[in-house]
Design a protein around this motif. Structure first.
Motif, mmCIF file in Angstrom:
data_model
loop_
_atom_site.group_PDB
_atom_site.id
_atom_site.type_symbol
_atom_site.label_atom_id
_atom_site.label_comp_id
_atom_site.label_asym_id
_atom_site.label_seq_id
_atom_site.Cartn_x
_atom_site.Cartn_y
_atom_site.Cartn_z
ATOM 1 N N GLN A 191 -31.689 -23.430 24.132
ATOM 2 C CA GLN A 191 -31.643 -23.350 25.685
ATOM 3 C C GLN A 191 -30.477 -22.524 26.258
ATOM 4 O OE1 GLN A 191 -33.370 -25.987 26.357
ATOM 5 N NE2 GLN A 191 -34.180 -26.200 24.599
ATOM 6 N N ALA A 192 -29.469 -21.832 25.555
ATOM 7 C CA ALA A 192 -28.555 -21.066 26.085
ATOM 8 C C ALA A 192 -28.414 -19.022 26.648
ATOM 9 C CB ALA A 192 -27.949 -20.406 25.297
ATOM 10 N N GLY A 193 -29.758 -19.265 26.739
ATOM 11 C CA GLY A 193 -30.632 -17.928 26.640
ATOM 12 C C GLY A 193 -29.439 -16.992 26.132
ATOM 13 N N THR A 194 -29.111 -15.276 26.736
ATOM 14 C CA THR A 194 -28.822 -14.729 25.645
ATOM 15 C C THR A 194 -27.305 -14.459 25.658
ATOM 16 O OG1 THR A 194 -30.437 -12.886 26.961
ATOM 17 C CG2 THR A 194 -28.673 -12.285 25.574
ATOM 18 N N VAL A 195 -27.427 -15.039 24.589
ATOM 19 C CA VAL A 195 -25.902 -15.885 23.705
ATOM 20 C C VAL A 195 -25.592 -14.463 22.153
ATOM 21 C CG1 VAL A 195 -24.845 -17.576 24.788
ATOM 22 C CG2 VAL A 195 -26.243 -17.282 23.049
ATOM 23 N N PRO A 196 -24.534 -13.820 21.848
ATOM 24 C CA PRO A 196 -24.176 -13.819 20.133
ATOM 25 C C PRO A 196 -24.107 -15.264 19.726
ATOM 26 C CG PRO A 196 -22.488 -13.679 21.772
ATOM 27 C CD PRO A 196 -23.349 -14.069 22.432
ATOM 28 N N ALA A 197 -24.248 -15.230 18.080
ATOM 29 C CA ALA A 197 -24.244 -16.231 17.220
ATOM 30 C C ALA A 197 -24.005 -15.409 16.036
ATOM 31 C CB ALA A 197 -25.388 -17.155 16.863
ATOM 32 N N THR A 198 -23.250 -16.009 15.265
ATOM 33 C CA THR A 198 -22.112 -15.649 14.118
ATOM 34 C C THR A 198 -22.747 -15.819 12.871
ATOM 35 O OG1 THR A 198 -21.227 -14.596 15.821
ATOM 36 C CG2 THR A 198 -20.355 -13.647 13.270
ATOM 37 N N ILE A 199 -22.893 -14.753 11.492
ATOM 38 C CA ILE A 199 -23.071 -15.827 10.371
ATOM 39 C C ILE A 199 -22.043 -15.370 9.714
ATOM 40 C CG2 ILE A 199 -23.926 -15.294 8.297
ATOM 41 C CD1 ILE A 199 -26.077 -14.905 11.911
ATOM 42 N N VAL A 200 -20.877 -15.623 9.152
ATOM 43 C CA VAL A 200 -19.617 -15.015 8.755
ATOM 44 C C VAL A 200 -19.614 -15.269 6.589
ATOM 45 C CG1 VAL A 200 -17.055 -14.926 8.419
ATOM 46 C CG2 VAL A 200 -18.093 -16.240 9.805
ATOM 47 N N GLY A 201 -19.761 -13.977 5.933
ATOM 48 C CA GLY A 201 -20.021 -13.813 5.185
ATOM 49 C C GLY A 201 -21.115 -12.749 4.479
ATOM 50 N N GLY A 202 -20.648 -11.983 3.239
ATOM 51 C CA GLY A 202 -21.666 -10.890 2.990
ATOM 52 C C GLY A 202 -22.577 -11.472 2.278
ATOM 53 N N GLY A 203 -22.614 -12.132 1.560
ATOM 54 C CA GLY A 203 -22.884 -12.801 0.208
ATOM 55 C C GLY A 203 -24.616 -12.595 0.097
ATOM 56 N N ALA A 204 -25.222 -12.995 -1.031
ATOM 57 C CA ALA A 204 -26.879 -13.077 -1.072
ATOM 58 C C ALA A 204 -26.904 -13.872 0.220
ATOM 59 C CB ALA A 204 -26.986 -13.250 -2.388
ATOM 60 N N GLY A 205 -26.471 -14.666 0.447
ATOM 61 C CA GLY A 205 -27.125 -16.248 1.452
ATOM 62 C C GLY A 205 -26.246 -15.520 2.289
ATOM 63 N N GLY A 206 -24.942 -15.398 2.805
ATOM 64 C CA GLY A 206 -25.340 -15.745 4.395
ATOM 65 C C GLY A 206 -26.291 -14.202 4.984
ATOM 66 N N VAL A 207 -26.640 -13.207 4.227
ATOM 67 C CA VAL A 207 -26.897 -11.906 4.673
ATOM 68 C C VAL A 207 -28.692 -12.949 3.931
ATOM 69 C CG1 VAL A 207 -28.160 -9.577 3.853
ATOM 70 C CG2 VAL A 207 -25.888 -10.069 3.387
ATOM 71 N N GLU A 208 -28.683 -13.698 3.435
ATOM 72 C CA GLU A 208 -30.399 -14.116 3.434
ATOM 73 C C GLU A 208 -31.058 -14.595 5.085
ATOM 74 O OE1 GLU A 208 -32.743 -14.575 -0.425
ATOM 75 O OE2 GLU A 208 -31.288 -15.041 -0.797
ATOM 76 N N ILE A 209 -29.705 -15.583 5.310
ATOM 77 C CA ILE A 209 -29.945 -16.475 6.649
ATOM 78 C C ILE A 209 -30.016 -15.738 7.032
ATOM 79 C CG2 ILE A 209 -28.411 -18.128 7.512
ATOM 80 C CD1 ILE A 209 -27.908 -19.563 4.916
ATOM 81 N N ALA A 210 -29.539 -14.643 7.992
ATOM 82 C CA ALA A 210 -28.709 -13.844 8.687
ATOM 83 C C ALA A 210 -30.337 -13.022 8.569
ATOM 84 C CB ALA A 210 -27.688 -12.736 8.866
ATOM 85 N N LEU A 211 -30.986 -12.561 8.180
ATOM 86 C CA LEU A 211 -32.276 -11.574 8.253
ATOM 87 C C LEU A 211 -33.761 -12.890 8.393
ATOM 88 C CD1 LEU A 211 -31.736 -9.667 5.174
ATOM 89 C CD2 LEU A 211 -32.527 -8.666 8.303
ATOM 90 N N ALA A 212 -32.786 -14.231 7.998
ATOM 91 C CA ALA A 212 -34.498 -14.993 7.713
ATOM 92 C C ALA A 212 -34.107 -15.989 9.429
ATOM 93 C CB ALA A 212 -34.475 -16.376 7.513
ATOM 94 N N TRP A 213 -32.702 -16.193 10.284
ATOM 95 C CA TRP A 213 -32.931 -16.418 11.323
ATOM 96 C C TRP A 213 -33.154 -15.504 12.117
ATOM 97 C CZ3 TRP A 213 -27.178 -18.355 13.150
ATOM 98 C CH2 TRP A 213 -27.511 -19.798 14.551
ATOM 99 N N ALA A 214 -33.261 -14.338 12.331
ATOM 100 C CA ALA A 214 -33.029 -13.241 12.817
ATOM 101 C C ALA A 214 -35.136 -13.430 13.083
ATOM 102 C CB ALA A 214 -32.960 -11.578 12.798
ATOM 103 N N HIS A 215 -35.205 -13.743 12.098
ATOM 104 C CA HIS A 215 -37.088 -13.386 12.286
ATOM 105 C C HIS A 215 -37.883 -15.347 12.900
ATOM 106 C CE1 HIS A 215 -40.992 -12.791 10.575
ATOM 107 N NE2 HIS A 215 -41.369 -13.872 10.038
ATOM 108 N N ARG A 216 -36.785 -15.973 12.302
ATOM 109 C CA ARG A 216 -36.909 -16.967 13.509
ATOM 110 C C ARG A 216 -37.185 -17.131 14.977
ATOM 111 N NH1 ARG A 216 -37.316 -22.079 11.108
ATOM 112 N NH2 ARG A 216 -37.250 -23.580 13.078
ATOM 113 N N ALA A 217 -35.842 -16.065 15.265
ATOM 114 C CA ALA A 217 -35.669 -16.538 16.629
ATOM 115 C C ALA A 217 -37.237 -15.561 16.929
ATOM 116 C CB ALA A 217 -34.954 -15.396 16.471
#
Ligand SMILES: Cc1cc2nc3c(=O)[nH]c(=O)nc-3n(C[C@H](O)[C@H](O)[C@H](O)COP(=O)(O)OP(=O)(O)OC[C@H]3O[C@@H](n4cnc5c(N)ncnc54)[C@H](O)[C@@H]3O)c2cc1C
Length: 375
Positions: free
Chosen positions: A149-175
């Motif tokens: 609902q918030a328009g163009t805003v930044p969101a952050t994933i903190v964590g460079g392990g496999a879980g963090g990177v996979e979630i960042a990529l999955a979330w980007a795909h969803r968006a």
């Protein structure tokens, strides 16, 4: 007198034990059945390997969870819906958050890790943490809906392990799928993405992060505020919503009970998956460390420990000697990159493609079908 086995947690090894007990009950040396109880706060076990696929929109959540109650029922195991909160070794009892104290002759612990709040100040107040995973599932959906609902805003994933990177990529795909103008950024630490895997994996992940328009920030996060992530080396990074995928820590009560633990507080177990200090206590999965054969804290090893754990519980119940278990040295890692594409890693071998995703999908679905998850 009937003897009692208590299974604490419905983790990846214990679902294997429940399935084994469904095939053949636990008996003592003259054939009398043991009474088995499972203590688990949730009626389902989330299979984290499929969670990025759920975030990306490839799976419904029902496909990513193992229903524990029917699994226990089929095995003739009593199910107590509660958190274990303490253990009294001398009396052989476990305390729960519903006030019930459960006596046992043998106990097996598979409760996973806790989120390590100490590594990220402010995360408790201002971030969505990966664990407990059931909390994460609810909180991520709320965060995603709010940011949508918030328009163009930044969101952050903190964590460079496999879980963090996979979630960042999955979330980007969803968006992207939902045409949301969300700008994702991944704070992965100075060692870069997934530093424990070969550098070729990091290079491929960088490519996928760039392609998915996830900004990679190779700095440490020093803390989280309501609207920013504080970087160790600079200014606060504006963040309308923050997801913490940083380290896991040991749950405190096993060590407080007097069980031997490793330097990080994880339950120390031997080659039989038994506590090095108390042989009537077994522990497996991320909550335990095999002191002679330490392995990364990863679901693959937790799943693999299920059959030898079930076997050794039977041996002890029948008053026979347990068997040694040597965990595999290497594990296959299959990292989802957002779309139906994945990177496979076996030792130094790295491959990627849509076929790797199909392979991962087949492995995951086949595993889940064994335990009665929805197809
Ligand atoms: C996003 C993400 C993706 C991942 N992907 C992979 C992957 O692809 N491959 C891989 O190998 N690993 C992966 N992992 C790591 C994997 O999730 C863990 O290593 C794995 O969950 C460990 O299994 P476990 O059985 O030890 O614990 P868990 O899976 O955490 O299970 C513990 C169970 O115990 C219950 N419990 C907790 N506390 C208590 C208590 N006090 N009393 C009773 N019950 C309790 C919990 O509710 C849960 O059911 C991923 C992790 C994340 C976060």
């Amino acid at each position: 007198m009937t003897r009692r086995l208590l299974l604490i947690g419905g983790g990846h090894a214990h679902v294997g034990v429940l399935a084994a007990l469904g095939r053949e009950p636990l008996r003592d040396d003259d054939g009398a059945p043991w009474e088995v109880t499972l203590v688990s706060p949730y009626e389902r076990q989330v299979y984290s390997g499929m969670l990025p696929g759920w975030i990306a929109g490839h799976y419904r959540i029902e496909q990513c969870v193992i229903p524990l109650r029917p699994l226990a029922q089929r095995a003739g195991v009593r199910y107590v819906q509660a958190h274990a909160t303490g253990l009294t070794l001398a009396a052989r009892t476990v305390q729960t958050d519903i006030g019930e104290t459960l006596p046992f002759d043998l106990v097996s612990i598979d409760i996973g890790p806790a989120f390590d709040w100490a590594t990220l100040p402010g995360a408790r107040e201002h971030a969505v943490a990966l664990r407990p995973i059931e909390h994460f599932i609810v909180a991520w959906q709320q965060l995603h809906a709010r940011l949508a609902q918030a328009g163009t805003v930044p969101a952050t994933i903190v964590g460079g392990g496999a879980g963090g990177v996979e979630i960042a990529l999955a979330w980007a795909h969803r968006a992207q799928r939902e045409a949301l103008p969300l700008r994702l950024q991944l704070v992965c630490g100075r060692a870069g993405p997934v530093p424990t895997l070969p550098p070729a994996v990091g290079a491929r992940l960088r490519h996928w992060l760039a392609r998915s328009e996830v900004r990679l920030i190779e700095d440490e996060a020093a803390g989280v505020h309501a609207d920013a992530v504080q970087l160790a080396g600079g200014e606060p990074l504006p963040s309308a919503g923050t997801l913490a995928a940083t380290g896991a820590a040991a749950v405190a009560w096993p060590a407080q009970a007097g069980l031997a633990v490793d330097a990080r507080g994880f339950i120390a177990v031997d080659e039989h998956l038994r506590s090095t200090s108390h042989p009537f206590v077994f522990a497996t999965g991320d909550c335990a460390t095999m002191v002679e054969h330490p392995r990364p804290k990863s679901g693959v090893y937790a799943v693999r420990a299920g059959p030898p754990l079930a076997f050794n519980l039977r041996r002890i119940a029948a008053e026979r000697a347990p068997q040694r278990y040597l965990p595999q040295r290497r594990a296959l890692y299959l990292l989802a990159t957002g779309p139906q594409h994945a990177i496979g890693v076996w030792g130094k071998l790295v491959a990627e493609g849509d076929w790797v995703w199909r392979w991962k999908d087949w492995i995951d679905r086949r595993f889940m079908a064994m335990y009665g998850a929805e197809a």
